[in-house]
Structure formats: structure tokens, C-alpha cells
Design a protein around this motif. Structure first.
Motif, PDB file in Angstrom:
ATOM      1  N   VAL A  21       2.048 -11.105  -3.255  1.00 14.25           N
ATOM      2  CA  VAL A  21       1.731 -10.882  -1.852  1.00 14.25           C
ATOM      3  C   VAL A  21       1.029 -12.098  -1.241  1.00 14.25           C
ATOM      4  CG1 VAL A  21       0.516  -9.368  -0.246  1.00 14.25           C
ATOM      5  CG2 VAL A  21       1.460  -8.432  -2.347  1.00 14.25           C
ATOM      6  N   ASP A  22       1.607 -12.597  -0.168  1.00 13.73           N
ATOM      7  CA  ASP A  22       0.966 -13.571   0.725  1.00 13.73           C
ATOM      8  C   ASP A  22       0.393 -14.807   0.043  1.00 13.73           C
ATOM      9  OD1 ASP A  22       1.627 -11.634   2.537  1.00 13.73           O
ATOM     10  OD2 ASP A  22      -0.404 -10.891   2.811  1.00 13.73           O
ATOM     11  N   LEU A  65       3.082 -12.577   5.110  1.00 10.70           N
ATOM     12  CA  LEU A  65       2.519 -12.007   6.327  1.00 10.70           C
ATOM     13  C   LEU A  65       2.812 -12.951   7.485  1.00 10.70           C
ATOM     14  CD1 LEU A  65       0.701  -9.750   7.526  1.00 10.70           C
ATOM     15  CD2 LEU A  65      -1.259 -11.236   7.031  1.00 10.70           C
ATOM     16  N   ARG A  96       6.422  -9.153   6.776  1.00 11.43           N
ATOM     17  CA  ARG A  96       5.826  -8.031   7.490  1.00 11.43           C
ATOM     18  C   ARG A  96       4.692  -8.539   8.351  1.00 11.43           C
ATOM     19  NH1 ARG A  96       2.818  -9.302   3.770  1.00 11.43           N
ATOM     20  NH2 ARG A  96       0.768  -8.451   3.394  1.00 11.43           N
ATOM     21  N   PRO A  99      -0.611  -4.800   7.078  1.00 15.41           N
ATOM     22  CA  PRO A  99      -1.132  -5.073   5.735  1.00 15.41           C
ATOM     23  C   PRO A  99      -0.269  -4.574   4.576  1.00 15.41           C
ATOM     24  CG  PRO A  99      -2.893  -4.329   7.162  1.00 15.41           C
ATOM     25  CD  PRO A  99      -1.614  -4.148   7.928  1.00 15.41           C
ATOM     26  N   SER A 100       0.182  -3.339   4.611  1.00 14.18           N
ATOM     27  CA  SER A 100       0.886  -2.774   3.459  1.00 14.18           C
ATOM     28  C   SER A 100       2.298  -3.345   3.307  1.00 14.18           C
ATOM     29  CB  SER A 100       0.983  -1.257   3.595  1.00 14.18           C
ATOM     30  OG  SER A 100       1.773  -0.720   2.551  1.00 14.18           O
ATOM     31  N   CYS A 101       2.677  -3.594   2.064  1.00 10.01           N
ATOM     32  CA  CYS A 101       4.045  -4.033   1.781  1.00 10.01           C
ATOM     33  C   CYS A 101       5.061  -2.970   2.195  1.00 10.01           C
ATOM     34  CB  CYS A 101       4.202  -4.361   0.299  1.00 10.01           C
ATOM     35  SG  CYS A 101       3.255  -5.809  -0.216  1.00 10.01           S
ATOM     36  N   SER A 129      -4.061  -6.597   2.052  1.00 12.34           N
ATOM     37  CA  SER A 129      -2.684  -6.219   1.737  1.00 12.34           C
ATOM     38  C   SER A 129      -2.544  -5.479   0.413  1.00 12.34           C
ATOM     39  CB  SER A 129      -1.797  -7.470   1.728  1.00 12.34           C
ATOM     40  OG  SER A 129      -1.832  -8.079   3.002  1.00 12.34           O
ATOM     41  N   CYS A 130      -3.219  -5.932  -0.615  1.00 12.49           N
ATOM     42  CA  CYS A 130      -3.063  -5.287  -1.927  1.00 12.49           C
ATOM     43  C   CYS A 130      -3.599  -3.860  -1.914  1.00 12.49           C
ATOM     44  CB  CYS A 130      -3.731  -6.119  -3.017  1.00 12.49           C
ATOM     45  SG  CYS A 130      -2.930  -7.717  -3.311  1.00 12.49           S
ATOM     46  N   THR A 133      -1.374  -1.532   0.098  1.00 11.35           N
ATOM     47  CA  THR A 133      -0.142  -1.236  -0.632  1.00 11.35           C
ATOM     48  C   THR A 133      -0.388  -0.237  -1.755  1.00 11.35           C
ATOM     49  OG1 THR A 133       0.718  -3.431  -0.076  1.00 11.35           O
ATOM     50  CG2 THR A 133       1.762  -2.282  -1.928  1.00 11.35           C
TER      51      THR A 133
END
Length: 197
Positions: A21-22, A65, A96, A99-101, A129-130, A133
Motif C-alpha cells: 500500500v502506497d 493513493l 484509490r 483510505p481503504s483498499c 490505509s492499512c 483496510t
């Protein structure tokens, strides 16, 4: 009333989608507001986990992101990948703005199409984000394993990055498995990867 908790079979994560992520330049460019003050241990562990996933033939997904704001804006070079973590042509890429995947419908559709939806989660940031998710995965009955040492958190409210990361890791454990890069690599040795298990 007593509750008996049976151990979960965490070996299922040896056959997971590995989600990064990101891993974007905003987080490592000095002088940028989102920049983290430290790169270790998350940088080295993300590199190790990515190499392991690629060498093992596991499916790899990269998230980025993108916002219509000064930070994470597609028009700036800071929204680009950190060069060491740039996706390869055969790897999945999702974008996206939330925040959430799971805010990317294609990702949610991918996991819903799996017999046993589960994934390993690493990257930035744990406090945004983590964690979002992990909560979404829990509510969908998907199994998520947060690779805590392959992630980091931002300083918040007078608390440093390390303190915030410790608290966020404890919260993440309420919504899934918390593990380390070494545990994933050592537990998965000799297992044949598969999307459907």
C-alpha cells in the motif's frame, strides 16, 4: 459464559495475495508534509517481502493513493512510486482516493472471487490505509494479515511514529492477524502458491 478460542490456521497466508500500500515518494521526500522521519525497519522489510513474493510466484498487488489535492496529486512527481517498489508489468496495480483498499471496486471483486479470500498487507501508512483496510476485510469476512514490521505510521497528537505504530498494530490485531516479515517467509517455505488455495 466461557468462550473457547480455537487457533486459526495462519498457514493459509502462504497462499495469499501480497498487497503493498502506497509505497509512494510523498512518504520519503524530505520536506513534504506526509514524509516519515524513518525508513527502517519498514523499507527493508517491504523489500524483503516483495522479493519473497516475486521469487515465490505469489500474486502481488500495488496500491497508490491519488487525490485532487496538493499531496498525492497525480500531476506531481511525489505521487509516483518509490523506485525500489515500482510494480512490474505483470503485477496488479490499483488506485484509490479513500483510505481503504476496498474503496477500489476491482480489488473487492478480486477478493470476492477467491474461494478463501485472504491477503498479506504491508506498506504505508498503518494509521491510515492499512488499518482502514483491515477493518473493511473483517467486516467482509476476509482474512487479512498485517505485516507490522513492513509498515509504519505517522506521528500524531504529540506521539512519535514508533508509539503510534505500536498502538495501531494492537488495534489491527482486533481485526485480523498481525505478523512479521520473518514469520511469513519462514512459514511459507516449500508451499506452492495459489490464488484459490
Amino acid at each position: 459464559m466461557s468462550v473457547i478460542r480455537f487457533p486459526r490456521n495462519d498457514n493459509d497466508f502462504a497462499q495469499s495475495v501480497v498487497v503493498f500500500v502506497d509505497l509512494q515518494r510523498e512518504y520519503v521526500t524530505e520536506g513534504r508534509a506526509p514524509a516519515l522521519s524513518r525508513r527502517e525497519p519498514w523499507w527493508g522489510n517491504c523489500r524483503r517481502l516483495l522479493d519473497y513474493a516475486r521469487d515465490s510466484g505469489l500474486p502481488v498487488a500495488h496500491f497508490r493513493l491519488l487525490k485532487r489535492e496538493p499531496f498525492f496529486n497525480r500531476a506531481t512527481p511525489f505521487a509516483d512510486w518509490i523506485e525500489e517498489f515500482r510494480p512490474r508489468p505483470h503485477e496488479m496495480v490499483f488506485e484509490r482516493s479513500l483510505p481503504s483498499c476496498y474503496s477500489n471496486e476491482s480489488f473487492a471483486t478480486l477478493l470476492n472471487s477467491l474461494e478463501r479470500p485472504n491477503f498479506l498487507l504491508a506498506g504505508l501508512t498503518a494509521d491510515g490505509s492499512c488499518l482502514a483496510t483491515m477493518v473493511d476485510a473483517y467486516h467482509r469476512n476476509h482474512r487479512a494479515a498485517f505485516v507490522a514490521d513492513a509498515s509504519d505510521s505517522r506521528a500524531r497528537g504529540g506521539y512519535g511514529e514508533e508509539q503510534v505504530h505500536g498502538v495501531v498494530t494492537e488495534i489491527a490485531a482486533q481485526f485480523g492477524v498481525v505478523t512479521s516479515t520473518s514469520e511469513i517467509v519462514s512459514r511459507s517455505v516449500g508451499r506452492k502458491p495459489s490464488l484459490v488455495g
